[in-house]
Design a protein around this motif. Structure first.
Motif, PDB file in Angstrom:
ATOM      1  N   ALA B 614       0.842  -1.202   0.000  1.00  0.00           N
ATOM      2  CA  ALA B 614       0.000   0.000   0.000  1.00  0.00           C
ATOM      3  C   ALA B 614       0.873   1.247   0.000  1.00  0.00           C
ATOM      4  CB  ALA B 614      -0.926  -0.023   1.207  1.00  0.00           C
ATOM      5  N   CYS B 615       1.963   1.209   0.759  1.00  0.00           N
ATOM      6  CA  CYS B 615       2.872   2.365   0.809  1.00  0.00           C
ATOM      7  C   CYS B 615       3.523   2.593  -0.554  1.00  0.00           C
ATOM      8  CB  CYS B 615       3.953   2.139   1.865  1.00  0.00           C
ATOM      9  SG  CYS B 615       3.342   2.271   3.554  1.00  0.00           S
ATOM     10  N   ILE B 616       3.942   1.520  -1.191  1.00  0.00           N
ATOM     11  CA  ILE B 616       4.613   1.662  -2.487  1.00  0.00           C
ATOM     12  C   ILE B 616       3.625   2.170  -3.531  1.00  0.00           C
ATOM     13  CG2 ILE B 616       5.744   0.348  -4.344  1.00  0.00           C
ATOM     14  CD1 ILE B 616       7.044  -1.328  -2.018  1.00  0.00           C
ATOM     15  N   MET B 617       2.386   1.682  -3.459  1.00  0.00           N
ATOM     16  CA  MET B 617       1.367   2.197  -4.368  1.00  0.00           C
ATOM     17  C   MET B 617       1.150   3.698  -4.128  1.00  0.00           C
ATOM     18  SD  MET B 617      -2.156   0.239  -5.057  1.00  0.00           S
ATOM     19  CE  MET B 617      -2.166  -0.733  -6.542  1.00  0.00           C
ATOM     20  N   SER B 618       1.244   4.119  -2.865  1.00  0.00           N
ATOM     21  CA  SER B 618       1.095   5.548  -2.557  1.00  0.00           C
ATOM     22  C   SER B 618       2.248   6.350  -3.153  1.00  0.00           C
ATOM     23  CB  SER B 618       1.071   5.766  -1.043  1.00  0.00           C
ATOM     24  OG  SER B 618       0.082   4.995  -0.435  1.00  0.00           O
ATOM     25  N   ILE B 619       3.451   5.780  -3.120  1.00  0.00           N
ATOM     26  CA  ILE B 619       4.598   6.475  -3.708  1.00  0.00           C
ATOM     27  C   ILE B 619       4.371   6.645  -5.216  1.00  0.00           C
ATOM     28  CG2 ILE B 619       7.082   6.285  -4.201  1.00  0.00           C
ATOM     29  CD1 ILE B 619       7.290   4.771  -1.459  1.00  0.00           C
ATOM     30  N   CYS B 620       3.880   5.592  -5.846  1.00  0.00           N
ATOM     31  CA  CYS B 620       3.552   5.695  -7.282  1.00  0.00           C
ATOM     32  C   CYS B 620       2.559   6.834  -7.504  1.00  0.00           C
ATOM     33  CB  CYS B 620       2.921   4.395  -7.796  1.00  0.00           C
ATOM     34  SG  CYS B 620       3.961   2.944  -7.753  1.00  0.00           S
ATOM     35  N   LEU B 646       5.234   3.614 -13.054  1.00  0.00           N
ATOM     36  CA  LEU B 646       5.149   2.965 -11.752  1.00  0.00           C
ATOM     37  C   LEU B 646       6.525   3.030 -11.104  1.00  0.00           C
ATOM     38  CD1 LEU B 646       3.142  -0.264 -12.654  1.00  0.00           C
ATOM     39  CD2 LEU B 646       2.255   1.869 -11.720  1.00  0.00           C
ATOM     40  N   ALA B 647       6.555   3.020  -9.785  1.00  0.00           N
ATOM     41  CA  ALA B 647       7.836   3.058  -9.085  1.00  0.00           C
ATOM     42  C   ALA B 647       8.601   1.769  -9.330  1.00  0.00           C
ATOM     43  CB  ALA B 647       7.612   3.259  -7.589  1.00  0.00           C
ATOM     44  N   GLY B 648       9.908   1.887  -9.439  1.00  0.00           N
ATOM     45  CA  GLY B 648      10.774   0.719  -9.478  1.00  0.00           C
ATOM     46  C   GLY B 648      11.401   0.508  -8.107  1.00  0.00           C
ATOM     47  N   ILE B 649      12.215  -0.531  -8.022  1.00  0.00           N
ATOM     48  CA  ILE B 649      12.745  -0.935  -6.707  1.00  0.00           C
ATOM     49  C   ILE B 649      13.616   0.148  -6.076  1.00  0.00           C
ATOM     50  CG2 ILE B 649      14.762  -2.150  -7.650  1.00  0.00           C
ATOM     51  CD1 ILE B 649      14.236  -4.328  -5.486  1.00  0.00           C
ATOM     52  N   LYS B 650      14.230   1.015  -6.884  1.00  0.00           N
ATOM     53  CA  LYS B 650      15.123   2.003  -6.266  1.00  0.00           C
ATOM     54  C   LYS B 650      14.422   3.339  -5.994  1.00  0.00           C
ATOM     55  CE  LYS B 650      17.483   4.404  -9.989  1.00  0.00           C
ATOM     56  NZ  LYS B 650      18.794   4.785 -10.484  1.00  0.00           N
ATOM     57  N   ASP B 651      13.131   3.419  -6.313  1.00  0.00           N
ATOM     58  CA  ASP B 651      12.419   4.685  -6.138  1.00  0.00           C
ATOM     59  C   ASP B 651      11.739   4.824  -4.782  1.00  0.00           C
ATOM     60  OD1 ASP B 651      13.030   5.395  -8.782  1.00  0.00           O
ATOM     61  OD2 ASP B 651      11.312   4.252  -9.524  1.00  0.00           O
ATOM     62  N   ILE B 652      11.775   3.772  -3.973  1.00  0.00           N
ATOM     63  CA  ILE B 652      10.848   3.748  -2.830  1.00  0.00           C
ATOM     64  C   ILE B 652      11.475   4.125  -1.493  1.00  0.00           C
ATOM     65  CG2 ILE B 652       9.346   2.050  -3.925  1.00  0.00           C
ATOM     66  CD1 ILE B 652      10.681  -0.052  -2.049  1.00  0.00           C
ATOM     67  N   GLY B 653      12.785   4.247  -1.425  1.00  0.00           N
ATOM     68  CA  GLY B 653      13.428   4.543  -0.147  1.00  0.00           C
ATOM     69  C   GLY B 653      13.201   3.416   0.848  1.00  0.00           C
ATOM     70  N   GLU B 654      13.145   3.782   2.130  1.00  0.00           N
ATOM     71  CA  GLU B 654      12.889   2.787   3.176  1.00  0.00           C
ATOM     72  C   GLU B 654      11.427   2.887   3.596  1.00  0.00           C
ATOM     73  OE1 GLU B 654      14.514   0.265   4.674  1.00  0.00           O
ATOM     74  OE2 GLU B 654      15.913   0.630   3.021  1.00  0.00           O
ATOM     75  N   ILE B 655      10.845   1.741   3.900  1.00  0.00           N
ATOM     76  CA  ILE B 655       9.471   1.757   4.406  1.00  0.00           C
ATOM     77  C   ILE B 655       9.473   1.102   5.774  1.00  0.00           C
ATOM     78  CG2 ILE B 655       7.117   0.934   4.038  1.00  0.00           C
ATOM     79  CD1 ILE B 655       7.826   1.097   1.002  1.00  0.00           C
ATOM     80  N   ILE B 656       8.925   1.812   6.738  1.00  0.00           N
ATOM     81  CA  ILE B 656       8.919   1.312   8.113  1.00  0.00           C
ATOM     82  C   ILE B 656       7.473   1.086   8.517  1.00  0.00           C
ATOM     83  CG2 ILE B 656       9.493   1.889  10.504  1.00  0.00           C
ATOM     84  CD1 ILE B 656      11.701   3.781   8.969  1.00  0.00           C
ATOM     85  N   VAL B 657       7.165  -0.170   8.848  1.00  0.00           N
ATOM     86  CA  VAL B 657       5.789  -0.531   9.179  1.00  0.00           C
ATOM     87  C   VAL B 657       5.686  -0.831  10.665  1.00  0.00           C
ATOM     88  CG1 VAL B 657       4.039  -2.325   8.891  1.00  0.00           C
ATOM     89  CG2 VAL B 657       5.203  -1.401   6.888  1.00  0.00           C
TER      90      VAL B 657
END
Lengths: 211, 716
Positions: B614-620, B646-657
């Protein structure tokens, strides 16, 4: 913004023309068409003329010769999926962007939607189906499961193949290198966090061997 | 009545454990068969012809050349002469042929004459859409005029969030074999139990004669509930070809163009507050479009609008804009992302006017939400994880080329379980089957079903055979609205308890106690409190002789609140941490922090994956994704994956859940989790960028162009 390398650019078949180069040449306008026709004539003039109907093609897939009849315009991806029932590689963008169709050809990860089956003859093709032997999953497959690096799973086989090819060339990658090296594959569910961990785990387990 | 309630947290052996998804190996090794992987003997390939014009009337259509084209077995006219086409990509005709290439050749030979009509395809400037904008609701509470007059600060702003395409990786489509008597259907659907009725209605064919099979689905996100026109036409092609199976999947351009979009939302917002941060008034003029039917009013102001205690003075006016674009479909938390972005952006702009830390403004106003204590603790937790107090700086202090900023987004969702029936079978050899007409969208539905059954029957997870994806199994709801996990976990729990009671009745005489004194644990049927007096599971099942046990369990949404197995009402907070390069306009994600409450968690590993996703979709959605319409041709300009970003693997930074797993939340039972964490990220990122560069970028996605334009406007 994602980095999308063209895994094919260094390994274009000699004397052939890939679907991607065809698309690139056509571009979006019609001005290039005349040039394109000459280009095709020049190239096909040097090679054997094939088609337009189906032609016999012999492919070397997972170390086995496979014979199939396809039209020369059919991609390796569609040949695998529609003719050989090897459906691990998925057709998603169908234009060399997303990596869901990734296979390894002559040791390099390539988008099978940008390679014509007829041009893949004589080359060593590895698909996801050949990766795991018997009931024992390949370390990369296991690492994807351990780290939950998949949700719907449609991008996953392509990602696994890209990751295997990447680790073979980068046996001890950093996370930064993983981010750069797997920039040519896209996931819609958002599984990149797991994929990073999976690739690092599998790299350790593959231990620099050509697994 | 049997005891269905969940075992206490400290007694659970399987529920709550980080078990890997059961279909993981099959998917990652390429062996999992999606419907689009179906290859059947004699199968034909179907291809659609779609309309290139956004608004047109079909004058004539000639399929004679296509019918004679090599390999063609069936041709269908979908839009006969006289049809008014309302968007580009409208299905006009379809062909089935021996190979896909032959079908494409034939489609190109179909001649269609159109009378092209005027179209409108862009809505971001309301003054340019003319009569396409229709009033669609007004609301007023309190006395907004007085409140704005008395306020210590008023912030006014324009905000916009565009149309997105679902862009499922597995395109919409199906394989269908229909010989007129029975219909076999292999769809890509979020609605295994219900889709036969939808197709049957369109074909005037009994749903009872339609068999649906789907083992895996390559993404849906709200866009795959119905049979759709391509499903209906695929069936007709099969029938016309004598019942041969036809495979028809949309190509990528068509998928992006017509197979589902999230509606847009635009608004002029005025918001007022007191010196202490209390929000006192809200006024908005909004408009939206999700295609020809316009677009509804998102639930604004979002979250801070609880009945009675919400923002007291409000005036809202909404316009629905009809566009010549393909219709909207449900999108992961329908209209909530839009509402969250519009509301949280306005709140943080007000905080800036008040010279306040927005975190303090949110905290000051939690009493306006339905769950003040939860939001307050989540805001504090997220701030702690983000090191907010250490890192946050006011907008006016933004300086340098690379500027770091933080922002907040807040979410809410329902997520109660849908109707679901489960059938559990225990066989004399000890094997267990659990059947539901449900589907696993990648959220891990199979795995949570197995965990619930295993927990209840005292067995390991691999002893449970989970059977889903067939409409011959008991009816289970469609997977939408984050309703699946609550529904299937409750029905599975009840079915397993009911089956176990039957087994206890058979085994009790041998153990010399009444059935009520038995329990299932650790692979045994044993006397409660006396594990020495026990019988191994297999031996117990042998007592069944030749008769298997089968028992069902149902989750009925109306009754479920009383039973307490599932409920609704999730909340969460997201904080984004970005760095913006003010020379290039590029936004880099540093971190996205998600604090989420969600009730009882059956599998934290899978739950975390949902939040990561969900976070990665939000980044997109915040930085890249946008459907771009060409006003001249009326077509989608980026109907591919090169330019539909769409975001790729290097576009997302760190995600902390941070999952709020606690006895307090656990006692609420299971609550759906797919949607809520997909709500707040866009707002959080947009706010972080405003914080970083000192100025609001009014429209997402925050492309370099928009970031630079916003900076330039401030300089001017």
């Amino acid at each position: 913004m994602s980095s999308k390398r063209d895994p094919e650019s260094q390994t274009r078949p000699k004397g052939g023309f890939s679907r991607r180069s065809l698309l690139k040449t056509i571009g979006v306008g019609s001005g290039a068409v005349g040039l394109l026709e000459q280009d095709i004539q020049a190239q096909t003039g040097a090679a054997n003329v094939a088609g337009p109907g189906e032609v016999p093609v012999t492919l070397t897939i997972n170390n086995k010769p496979v014979k199939v009849n396809v039209e020369p315009r059919v991609t390796l991806l569609d040949t695998l999926r529609d003719r050989l029932d090897m459906t691990g590689a998925k057709r998603v963008c169908d234009r060399g962007t997303c990596g869901a169709c990734t296979v390894i050809i002559d040791g390099k990860a390539m988008y099978s939607c940008t390679v014509l089956a007829i041009d893949a003859q004589g080359r060593k093709i590895e698909t996801i189906e050949g990766l795991s032997s018997g009931s024992r999953p390949h370390p990369m497959v296991k690492a994807f499961v351990d780290n939950d690096a998949q949700q719907c799973g449609y991008c996953t086989p392509g990602f696994v193949m890209a990751a295997v090819s990447f680790v073979r060339r980068n046996p001890k990658p950093t996370e930064q290198q993983v981010n750069e090296g797997l920039g040519g594959n896209l996931c819609r569910c958002g599984t990149y966090m797991g994929i990073r961990k999976a690739v690092l785990q599998a790299a350790k387990e593959m231990g620099g061997r050509n697994a | 009545m049997p005891e269905y309630s969940w075992p206490p947290m400290d007694k659970r052996r399987v529920i709550g454990k980080r078990i890997s998804r059961l279909d993981g190996i099959a998917k990652a090794s390429g062996r999992a068969k999606y419907s689009s992987d179906t290859n059947l003997p004699n199968m034909l390939y179907g291809v659609l012809l779609t309309c290139p014009h956004a608004h047109a009337t079909v004058k004539s259509i000639d399929t004679s050349a296509a019918e004679k084209s090599p390999g063609v077995k069936a041709v269908r006219v979908i839009a006969p002469a006289g049809t008014e086409i309302q968007w580009a990509g409208w299905e006009v005709a379809a062909v089935a042929a021996e190979t896909e290439q032959q079908a494409r050749d034939a489609v190109r030979k179909i001649k269609v004459e159109y009378e092209v009509l005027p179209h409108v395809v862009r809505e971001e400037k309301l003054e340019e859409v003319g009569t396409r904008a229709k009033p669609s609701g007004e609301r007023e509470t309190g006395d907004p005029d007085a409140a704005f007059k008395e306020a210590d600060a008023v912030s006014e702003g324009h905000y916009g969030i565009p149309v997105l395409a679902h862009c499922c990786l597995e395109p919409h489509g199906q394989v269908i074999a229909w010989d007129g008597k029975k219909l076999q259907y292999w769809p890509s659907t979020q609605n295994v139990s219900g889709i036969a009725a939808d197709l049957g209605r369109a074909l005037e064919f009994p749903a009872a004669q339609i068999t649906v099979e789907m083992d895996h689905i390559g993404g849906g996100f709200g866009s795959k509930f119905n049979a759709d026109r391509w499903g209906v036409e695929c069936a007709h092609l099969s029938r016309a070809a004598g019942g041969r199976p036809v495979k028809l999947y949309l190509d990528r351009a068509t998928e992006v163009t017509i197979a589902g979009v999230r509606p847009s939302a635009f608004a002029k917002i005025k918001i007022a507050g007191k010196k202490d941060g209390t929000i006192t008034a809200w006024e908005s003029e909004s408009w939206a479009s999700g295609g020809i039917a316009g677009g509804g009013l998102p639930p604004i102001p979002y979250v801070f609008a609880a009945p009675r205690t919400g923002i007291p003075n409000q005036r809202l006016k909404h316009m629905a804009v009809s566009l010549n674009t393909a219709p909207q479909r449900a999108w992961r938390a329908p209209n909530n992302q839009q509402a969250c972005f519009l509301t949280c952006a306005a709140i943080e702009d007000l905080a800036d006017k008040l010279n306040m830390d927005p975190l303090d403004v949110y905290l000051k106003n939690v009493d306006k939400t339905a769950r003040p204590e939860t939001y307050a603790s989540q805001l504090k937790k997220a701030a702690e994880l983000a090191e907010w107090k250490k890192l946050w700086r006011p907008r006016k202090e933004a300086k340098g080329t690379l500027r770091r900023g933080l922002g907040i987004g807040i979410n809410t969702w329902g997520g109660a379980g849908h109707q679901s029936t489960c059938l559990t079978k225990i066989h004399p050899d000890g094997t267990v089957e659990v059947e539901l007409g449900s589907q696993d969208l990648g959220s891990g539905t199979r795995t949570v079903i197995a965990q619930v059954a295993a927990e209840t029957l005292g067995l390991p997870v691999d002893a449970i055979k989970v059977k889903i994806g067939r409409n011959s199994y008991p009816n289970s709801g469609a997977s939408g609205g984050s309703t699946t996990v609550g529904g299937v976990s409750s029905s599975t729990r009840k079915a397993a308890v009911n089956a176990l009671e039957k087994l206890f009745a058979v085994v009790a005489p041998a153990l010399g106690v009444p059935a009520e004194q038995l329990e299932a644990a650790d692979g045994r049927i044993q006397v409660k409190g006396n594990p020495a007096k026990a019988m191994p599971w297999k031996a117990a099942c042998q007592k069944l002789g030749v008769n298997s046990i089968s028992a069902d369990g149902e989750n009925i949404p109306k009754v479920a609140p009383k039973e307490g197995l599932n409920s609704q009402g999730a909340s969460g907070v997201q904080i984004a941490d970005v760095t913006v390069d003010v020379e290039t306009g590029v936004v880099k994600m540093n971190r996205l922090i998600a604090v989420q409450d969600c009730g009882l968690i059956i599998n934290p590993k899978l739950a975390e994956s949902q939040i990561y996703g969900a976070c990665i979709m939000s980044i997109c959605g915040a930085l890249m994704e946008e459907r771009i319409m060409d006003p001249t041709t009326g077509r989608v300009l980026n109907a591919d994956m090169e330019f539909y970003k769409l975001a790729g693997i290097k576009d997302i930074g760190e995600i902390i859940v941070h999952l709020d797993i606690s006895p307090e939340h656990d006692q609420k039972g299971v609550i759906g989790l797919g949607e809520p964490p997909a709500v707040g990220g866009i707002a959080a990122i947009a706010n972080a960028v405003a914080n970083a560069i000192g100025v609001r970028v009014p429209m997402v996605p925050l492309t370099p162009n928009r970031v630079l334009s916003a900076l330039q406007r401030r300089m001017a």
